[in-house]
Design a protein around this motif. Structure first.
Motif, PDB file in Angstrom:
ATOM      1  N   ILE A 159      39.784 -36.864 -22.086  1.00  0.00           N
ATOM      2  CA  ILE A 159      39.379 -38.010 -22.905  1.00  0.00           C
ATOM      3  C   ILE A 159      40.190 -39.249 -22.525  1.00  0.00           C
ATOM      4  CG2 ILE A 159      39.396 -38.962 -25.247  1.00  0.00           C
ATOM      5  CD1 ILE A 159      38.732 -36.156 -26.267  1.00  0.00           C
ATOM      6  N   ALA A 160      41.501 -39.072 -22.332  1.00  0.00           N
ATOM      7  CA  ALA A 160      42.357 -40.205 -21.962  1.00  0.00           C
ATOM      8  C   ALA A 160      41.938 -40.794 -20.623  1.00  0.00           C
ATOM      9  CB  ALA A 160      43.818 -39.761 -21.919  1.00  0.00           C
ATOM     10  N   MET A 161      41.698 -39.937 -19.653  1.00  0.00           N
ATOM     11  CA  MET A 161      41.286 -40.418 -18.337  1.00  0.00           C
ATOM     12  C   MET A 161      39.928 -41.121 -18.399  1.00  0.00           C
ATOM     13  SD  MET A 161      43.832 -39.718 -16.474  1.00  0.00           S
ATOM     14  CE  MET A 161      43.146 -40.089 -14.864  1.00  0.00           C
ATOM     15  N   ALA A 162      39.016 -40.579 -19.224  1.00  0.00           N
ATOM     16  CA  ALA A 162      37.698 -41.202 -19.365  1.00  0.00           C
ATOM     17  C   ALA A 162      37.815 -42.588 -19.992  1.00  0.00           C
ATOM     18  CB  ALA A 162      36.791 -40.306 -20.201  1.00  0.00           C
ATOM     19  N   LEU A 163      38.680 -42.718 -21.003  1.00  0.00           N
ATOM     20  CA  LEU A 163      38.864 -44.017 -21.652  1.00  0.00           C
ATOM     21  C   LEU A 163      39.435 -45.044 -20.679  1.00  0.00           C
ATOM     22  CD1 LEU A 163      40.276 -42.939 -25.143  1.00  0.00           C
ATOM     23  CD2 LEU A 163      38.035 -43.955 -24.658  1.00  0.00           C
ATOM     24  N   ILE A 164      40.385 -44.621 -19.865  1.00  0.00           N
ATOM     25  CA  ILE A 164      40.959 -45.543 -18.881  1.00  0.00           C
ATOM     26  C   ILE A 164      39.909 -45.937 -17.851  1.00  0.00           C
ATOM     27  CG2 ILE A 164      42.652 -45.769 -17.017  1.00  0.00           C
ATOM     28  CD1 ILE A 164      44.523 -43.982 -18.664  1.00  0.00           C
ATOM     29  N   ALA A 165      39.118 -44.953 -17.391  1.00  0.00           N
ATOM     30  CA  ALA A 165      38.075 -45.245 -16.401  1.00  0.00           C
ATOM     31  C   ALA A 165      37.033 -46.207 -16.957  1.00  0.00           C
ATOM     32  CB  ALA A 165      37.410 -43.942 -15.949  1.00  0.00           C
ATOM     33  N   LEU A 166      36.611 -45.976 -18.194  1.00  0.00           N
ATOM     34  CA  LEU A 166      35.620 -46.866 -18.813  1.00  0.00           C
ATOM     35  C   LEU A 166      36.177 -48.273 -18.997  1.00  0.00           C
ATOM     36  CD1 LEU A 166      34.069 -44.464 -21.484  1.00  0.00           C
ATOM     37  CD2 LEU A 166      32.955 -45.357 -19.427  1.00  0.00           C
ATOM     38  N   SER A 167      37.443 -48.350 -19.394  1.00  0.00           N
ATOM     39  CA  SER A 167      38.039 -49.674 -19.578  1.00  0.00           C
ATOM     40  C   SER A 167      38.171 -50.410 -18.257  1.00  0.00           C
ATOM     41  CB  SER A 167      39.412 -49.553 -20.268  1.00  0.00           C
ATOM     42  OG  SER A 167      40.340 -48.863 -19.453  1.00  0.00           O
ATOM     43  N   MET A 168      38.378 -49.681 -17.173  1.00  0.00           N
ATOM     44  CA  MET A 168      38.469 -50.320 -15.866  1.00  0.00           C
ATOM     45  C   MET A 168      37.139 -50.954 -15.466  1.00  0.00           C
ATOM     46  SD  MET A 168      40.890 -47.644 -13.738  1.00  0.00           S
ATOM     47  CE  MET A 168      40.881 -48.644 -12.243  1.00  0.00           C
TER      48      MET A 168
END
Length: 210
Positions: A19-28
């Motif tokens: 979930i953390a990695m997905a949130l960072i990827a989406l924010s990028m």
């Protein structure tokens, strides 16, 4: 509290990391648009802007930790040492801040440029141990969310106050054009993760009601 309820399973840990990695990827994906359009250069010339920034200022939380420890020192007939909650409040943003600075040195991504929104990275042979000029993750967001997450454990009825303050600090960093969106998202994740780990390593302090 049983060990099974206190220690998260491997599946829960993996889920949270994903979930953390997905949130960072989406924010990028939104970094460019936010860097171009979410700006208010005078944010820190306002009282509310300076207030929000201070939630990510580590000495502010160290002072609050001292005040909390002195408050608990008055004695409420509890077996736990009086300084525990204050120490926990000091430790969460401090450790989170250290983790954030080390991450900056490893990632080496610069802050948004004045014009445009393209990423830039500093070479390892250029001040390899200095985090100056790096933006990922946001130090203010790391500290603010580290403090907010541990305060949410210490004083759960006011959790939304703490998280609202931390979010306001992160937004102020975007308005100041000091960070990309993914910088503050990563900072929030680091701060919350460190506080969660401390809450499990030192649960007796975190479980005391505020």
């Amino acid at each position: 509290m049983s060990t099974s309820s206190a220690v998260p399973s491997r599946a829960v840990i993996i889920r949270n990391v994903v979930i953390a990695m997905a949130l960072i990827a989406l924010s990028m994906l939104a970094d460019g648009w936010v860097a171009e359009h979410v700006r208010y250069g005078r944010v820190y010339e306002t009282d509310w802007g300076r207030m929000l920034r201070n939630f990510g200022y580590l000495p502010f939380w160290l002072l609050a930790a001292i005040a909390l420890a002195l408050h608990d020192r008055q004695g409420r007939g509890e077996p736990a040492p009086w300084w525990r909650r204050g120490a926990l409040l000091a430790a969460a943003p401090t450790i989170a801040g250290i983790v954030g600075e080390l991450t900056k040195i490893l990632v080496r991504r610069m802050r948004p440029p004045a014009i445009g929104s393209a990423y830039a990275f500093r070479a390892w042979n250029d001040h390899p141990l200095s985090s100056r000029g790096f933006g990922f993750p946001s130090s203010h967001a790391v500290v603010a969310f580290g403090a907010a997450a541990i305060l949410a454990r210490l004083f759960p009825r006011a959790r939304w106050v703490w998280y609202a303050a931390a979010t306001g600090c992160a937004v102020s960093r975007l308005l100041a054009h000091a960070h990309y969106l993914s910088d503050v998202v990563a900072g929030a994740i680091v701060g919350i993760a460190v506080a969660a780990l401390l809450g499990r390593v030192w649960p007796s302090a975190a479980e005391r009601a505020g």
